[in-house]
Scaffold this motif. Structure first.
Motif, PDB file in Angstrom:
ATOM      1  N   LEU A  10      38.812  36.654  40.024  1.00 39.14           N
ATOM      2  CA  LEU A  10      37.923  36.460  41.174  1.00 39.14           C
ATOM      3  C   LEU A  10      38.692  35.925  42.392  1.00 39.14           C
ATOM      4  O   LEU A  10      38.565  36.441  43.498  1.00 39.14           O
ATOM      5  CB  LEU A  10      36.772  35.518  40.804  1.00 39.14           C
ATOM      6  CG  LEU A  10      35.639  35.423  41.822  1.00 39.14           C
ATOM      7  CD1 LEU A  10      34.994  36.778  42.063  1.00 39.14           C
ATOM      8  CD2 LEU A  10      34.580  34.421  41.364  1.00 39.14           C
ATOM      9  N   VAL A  11      39.505  34.896  42.177  1.00 35.21           N
ATOM     10  CA  VAL A  11      40.250  34.332  43.318  1.00 35.21           C
ATOM     11  C   VAL A  11      41.304  35.321  43.814  1.00 35.21           C
ATOM     12  O   VAL A  11      41.598  35.379  45.019  1.00 35.21           O
ATOM     13  CB  VAL A  11      40.928  32.972  42.990  1.00 35.21           C
ATOM     14  CG1 VAL A  11      39.906  31.870  42.876  1.00 35.21           C
ATOM     15  CG2 VAL A  11      41.801  33.045  41.766  1.00 35.21           C
ATOM     16  N   GLN A  14      39.482  37.855  45.917  1.00 35.26           N
ATOM     17  CA  GLN A  14      39.122  37.213  47.175  1.00 35.26           C
ATOM     18  C   GLN A  14      40.323  37.156  48.119  1.00 35.26           C
ATOM     19  O   GLN A  14      40.234  37.495  49.295  1.00 35.26           O
ATOM     20  CB  GLN A  14      38.682  35.789  46.882  1.00 35.26           C
ATOM     21  CG  GLN A  14      37.326  35.463  47.401  1.00 35.26           C
ATOM     22  CD  GLN A  14      36.794  34.203  46.716  1.00 35.26           C
ATOM     23  OE1 GLN A  14      37.266  33.803  45.642  1.00 35.26           O
ATOM     24  NE2 GLN A  14      35.820  33.600  47.332  1.00 35.26           N
ATOM     25  N   ARG A  15      41.463  36.699  47.561  1.00 36.12           N
ATOM     26  CA  ARG A  15      42.678  36.587  48.361  1.00 36.12           C
ATOM     27  C   ARG A  15      43.104  37.961  48.897  1.00 36.12           C
ATOM     28  O   ARG A  15      43.426  38.101  50.082  1.00 36.12           O
ATOM     29  CB  ARG A  15      43.805  35.978  47.518  1.00 36.12           C
ATOM     30  CG  ARG A  15      45.192  36.033  48.143  1.00 36.12           C
ATOM     31  CD  ARG A  15      45.386  35.083  49.327  1.00 36.12           C
ATOM     32  NE  ARG A  15      45.241  33.707  48.920  1.00 36.12           N
ATOM     33  CZ  ARG A  15      46.209  32.920  48.453  1.00 36.12           C
ATOM     34  NH1 ARG A  15      47.436  33.412  48.358  1.00 36.12           N
ATOM     35  NH2 ARG A  15      45.976  31.676  48.103  1.00 36.12           N
ATOM     36  N   PHE A  17      41.278  40.536  49.422  1.00 35.17           N
ATOM     37  CA  PHE A  17      40.323  40.972  50.441  1.00 35.17           C
ATOM     38  C   PHE A  17      40.625  40.303  51.783  1.00 35.17           C
ATOM     39  O   PHE A  17      40.712  40.960  52.831  1.00 35.17           O
ATOM     40  CB  PHE A  17      38.900  40.640  49.989  1.00 35.17           C
ATOM     41  CG  PHE A  17      37.846  41.227  50.879  1.00 35.17           C
ATOM     42  CD1 PHE A  17      37.402  42.527  50.682  1.00 35.17           C
ATOM     43  CD2 PHE A  17      37.306  40.488  51.918  1.00 35.17           C
ATOM     44  CE1 PHE A  17      36.441  43.078  51.514  1.00 35.17           C
ATOM     45  CE2 PHE A  17      36.351  41.034  52.757  1.00 35.17           C
ATOM     46  CZ  PHE A  17      35.911  42.327  52.549  1.00 35.17           C
ATOM     47  N   GLU A  18      40.810  38.966  51.740  1.00 36.53           N
ATOM     48  CA  GLU A  18      41.089  38.226  52.977  1.00 36.53           C
ATOM     49  C   GLU A  18      42.379  38.706  53.639  1.00 36.53           C
ATOM     50  O   GLU A  18      42.463  38.843  54.854  1.00 36.53           O
ATOM     51  CB  GLU A  18      41.241  36.724  52.682  1.00 36.53           C
ATOM     52  CG  GLU A  18      39.923  36.018  52.495  1.00 36.53           C
ATOM     53  CD  GLU A  18      40.086  34.735  51.696  1.00 36.53           C
ATOM     54  OE1 GLU A  18      41.235  34.251  51.579  1.00 36.53           O
ATOM     55  OE2 GLU A  18      39.066  34.238  51.174  1.00 36.53           O
ATOM     56  N   GLY A  33      47.340  38.479  45.674  1.00 32.79           N
ATOM     57  CA  GLY A  33      46.234  38.019  44.829  1.00 32.79           C
ATOM     58  C   GLY A  33      46.711  37.719  43.411  1.00 32.79           C
ATOM     59  O   GLY A  33      46.409  36.659  42.831  1.00 32.79           O
ATOM     60  N   ALA A 301      35.577  41.272  38.543  1.00 35.33           N
ATOM     61  CA  ALA A 301      35.461  40.631  39.854  1.00 35.33           C
ATOM     62  C   ALA A 301      35.374  41.685  40.947  1.00 35.33           C
ATOM     63  O   ALA A 301      35.995  42.746  40.855  1.00 35.33           O
ATOM     64  CB  ALA A 301      36.676  39.735  40.092  1.00 35.33           C
ATOM     65  N   ALA A 303      35.270  41.848  45.345  1.00 35.57           N
ATOM     66  CA  ALA A 303      35.267  41.202  46.658  1.00 35.57           C
ATOM     67  C   ALA A 303      34.961  42.265  47.695  1.00 35.57           C
ATOM     68  O   ALA A 303      35.587  43.337  47.716  1.00 35.57           O
ATOM     69  CB  ALA A 303      36.623  40.549  46.947  1.00 35.57           C
ATOM     70  N   GLY A 307      30.917  39.137  50.274  1.00 30.64           N
ATOM     71  CA  GLY A 307      31.453  37.993  49.530  1.00 30.64           C
ATOM     72  C   GLY A 307      32.068  38.442  48.219  1.00 30.64           C
ATOM     73  O   GLY A 307      32.137  39.643  47.933  1.00 30.64           O
ATOM     74  N   ALA A 308      32.476  37.459  47.406  1.00 31.07           N
ATOM     75  CA  ALA A 308      33.121  37.790  46.127  1.00 31.07           C
ATOM     76  C   ALA A 308      32.231  37.298  44.990  1.00 31.07           C
ATOM     77  O   ALA A 308      31.618  36.235  45.085  1.00 31.07           O
ATOM     78  CB  ALA A 308      34.490  37.133  46.052  1.00 31.07           C
ATOM     79  N   ARG A 309      32.150  38.070  43.934  1.00 31.72           N
ATOM     80  CA  ARG A 309      31.304  37.682  42.799  1.00 31.72           C
ATOM     81  C   ARG A 309      31.761  38.414  41.542  1.00 31.72           C
ATOM     82  O   ARG A 309      32.574  39.338  41.608  1.00 31.72           O
ATOM     83  CB  ARG A 309      29.842  38.010  43.077  1.00 31.72           C
ATOM     84  CG  ARG A 309      29.587  39.485  43.292  1.00 31.72           C
ATOM     85  CD  ARG A 309      28.123  39.784  43.619  1.00 31.72           C
ATOM     86  NE  ARG A 309      27.899  41.209  43.781  1.00 31.72           N
ATOM     87  CZ  ARG A 309      28.173  41.884  44.878  1.00 31.72           C
ATOM     88  NH1 ARG A 309      28.689  41.283  45.908  1.00 31.72           N
ATOM     89  NH2 ARG A 309      27.959  43.192  44.934  1.00 31.72           N
TER      90      ARG A 309
END
Ligand code: ASP
Length: 318
Positions: A10-11, A14-15, A17-18, A33, A301, A303, A307-309
Motif C-alpha cells: 500500500l505505501v 502510494q509513493r 503514485f505521488e 515505491g 493495493a 493508488a 486515494g490509496a486503499r
C-alpha cells in the motif's frame, strides 16, 4: 494514472503514485515505491530482514520492466545488497544484459557503488534457527523447549506456515504503474521462499514470469509459489490474454485455472486443488485492474486520484 501492488504494497503504491504525479517516470516511481518495502525490516519476504535460505544466508531476487522501451532486467540470488530492484534497473539502463545472478550480480552492484551489508536481522536469524532446530529428529540440532521460543518467532511460523503445506510460506512485493501519459512499468522484489536451497531462483527476477509489461496492453506481476509461475510464464500469458480482449480479472483467473490444471499430483490437496498459493496483479492500459488469488481471501493495493486503499482479490477457489 494508477498504481496497483501486492497486499503488502500500500505505501509503495502510494509513493509510486505521488512520484508519478510529480512528473517522475513510471519505472523510477515503482522502484522508489519498492525501495520502502525493501528497507522494511518487519517485512520478512523482501529485502533487508528477509528470511534466509537453508544455510542462513539472505538471497534476493528482483526485476524491473519498462513498457515504453520494452526493456527489462533482473538480478537473482543477490547477497548483501538490500535494493535488488535498483541493481536490476541499473543493469537494464547501463548494459545490454537482462539477467545477472549470484556473485556476478554482486560484483555488478559493487562496481556501481551499492553498499554491502549483512541483511540477516536478528528476528530472521531466530526464525531460521528455529526452523533448523525443529525440522528433523535425526540431526545434531535439538528442538527448543516450547517455553523458550520467542513469541515473535512462534507468530512468524503461525502466519507463514498455517494451513496445508505450502499455503503460507510466501511474500514478495510487486508494483505495476500506469502513468498520466499512458506508459506502463513494473517491479517485483523478493527474498524468495523461506529456507530455500542456496542458489534457488524463483519467478520474481524472470521477465514474463514474475512480471511483464507491454505498453500497448498492460502490466502484470505475481507473488506466490514461483515454480508454478515459472512453469506457466504467467505474467506474459496474462498480458497476451488481455491483448486478445479479456478483462484483467478474466485474464488473471484464466491463468490460475491453467496452472491448477497443470499442477503435479503431489501438490494437489484432497479436493484436487493446488496446495500452494499464487496471486496475480493485472493492470490494463485503459486503467482497469484486478488482483486474483488461487485461494481467498487476500487483498491488493490500489493508488489512484481518489486515494490509496486495499481492494479485494478475486479467488479461483473461495
Ligand atoms: N514468488 C516468490 C518466489 O517464488 C516468493 C513469493 O512470492 O512468496 O521466490
Amino acid at each position: 494514472m494508477k498504481v496497483i501492488a501486492s497486499h503488502n504494497g500500500l505505501v509503495a503504491a502510494q509513493r509510486a503514485f505521488e512520484r508519478m504525479k510529480a512528473g517522475v517516470a513510471p519505472l523510477d516511481a515503482v522502484v522508489e515505491g519498492v525501495e520502502i518495502i525493501e528497507d522494511d525490516a518487519e517485512e520478512t519476504t523482501v529485502g533487508y530482514g528477509g528470511i534466509p535460505n537453508e544455510e542462513g544466508v539472505v538471497e534476493l531476487d528482483a526485476a524491473v520492466m519498462d513498457g515504453k522501451t520494452h526493456r527489462g532486467a533482473g538480478v537473482a540470488a543477490l547477497q548483501r545488497v538490500r535494493h535488488p530492484s535498483q541493481v536490476a534497473r541499473l543493469l537494464m539502463e547501463q548494459t545490454n544484459r537482462v539477467l545477472l545472478v549470484g556473485e556476478g550480480a554482486l560484483k555488478f552492484a559493487r562496481a556501481n557503488g551499492f553498499v554491502e551489508e549483512n541483511l540477516l536481522t536478528e528476528h530472521a536469524r531466530q526464525v531460521w534457527l528455529h526452523w533448523k532446530r525443529t525440522r528433523s529428529q535425526i540431526d545434531d540440532w535439538r528442538a527448543p523447549l516450547p517455553e523458550s521460543v520467542d513469541p515473535k518467532v512462534k507468530k512468524w511460523f503461525d502466519v507463514h506456515f498455517r494451513g496445508p503445506a505450502g499455503h503460507g510460506k510466501i511474500g514478495t512485493i510487486h508494483v505495476s504503474a500506469l502513468s498520466p501519459s499512458g506508459d506502463l512499468a513494473c517491479c517485483t522484489s523478493t527474498s524468495g521462499h523461506a529456507f530455500k536451497l542456496p542458489g534457488r531462483v524463483g519467478d520474481s527476477p524472470i521477465l514474463g514470469a514474475g512480471l511483464y509489461a507491454d505498453n500497448d496492453v498492460g502490466s502484470c506481476g505475481s507473488i506466490g509459489h514461483g515454480e508454478a509461475n515459472l512453469e506457466n510464464v504467467t505474467s506474459f500469458a496474462a498480458i497476451e490474454l488481455l491483448r486478445s480482449g479479456r478483462s484483467p480479472q478474466e485474464a488473471g483467473l484464466e491463468m490460475l485455472r491453467r496452472i491448477a490444471t497443470k499442477t503435479r499430483p503431489d501438490q494437489l490437496d484432497a479436493h484436487g486443488r493446488p496446495k500452494f498459493n499464487l496471486w496475480l496483479y493485472v493492470l490494463a492500459k485503459d486503467g482497469t485492474h484486478a488482483g486474483v488469488t488461487m485461494h481467498g481471501p487476500k487483498q491488493y493495493a490500489l493508488a489512484e486520484e481518489k486515494g490509496a486503499r486495499l481492494e479485494k482479490c478475486v479467488a479461483l477457489y473461495e
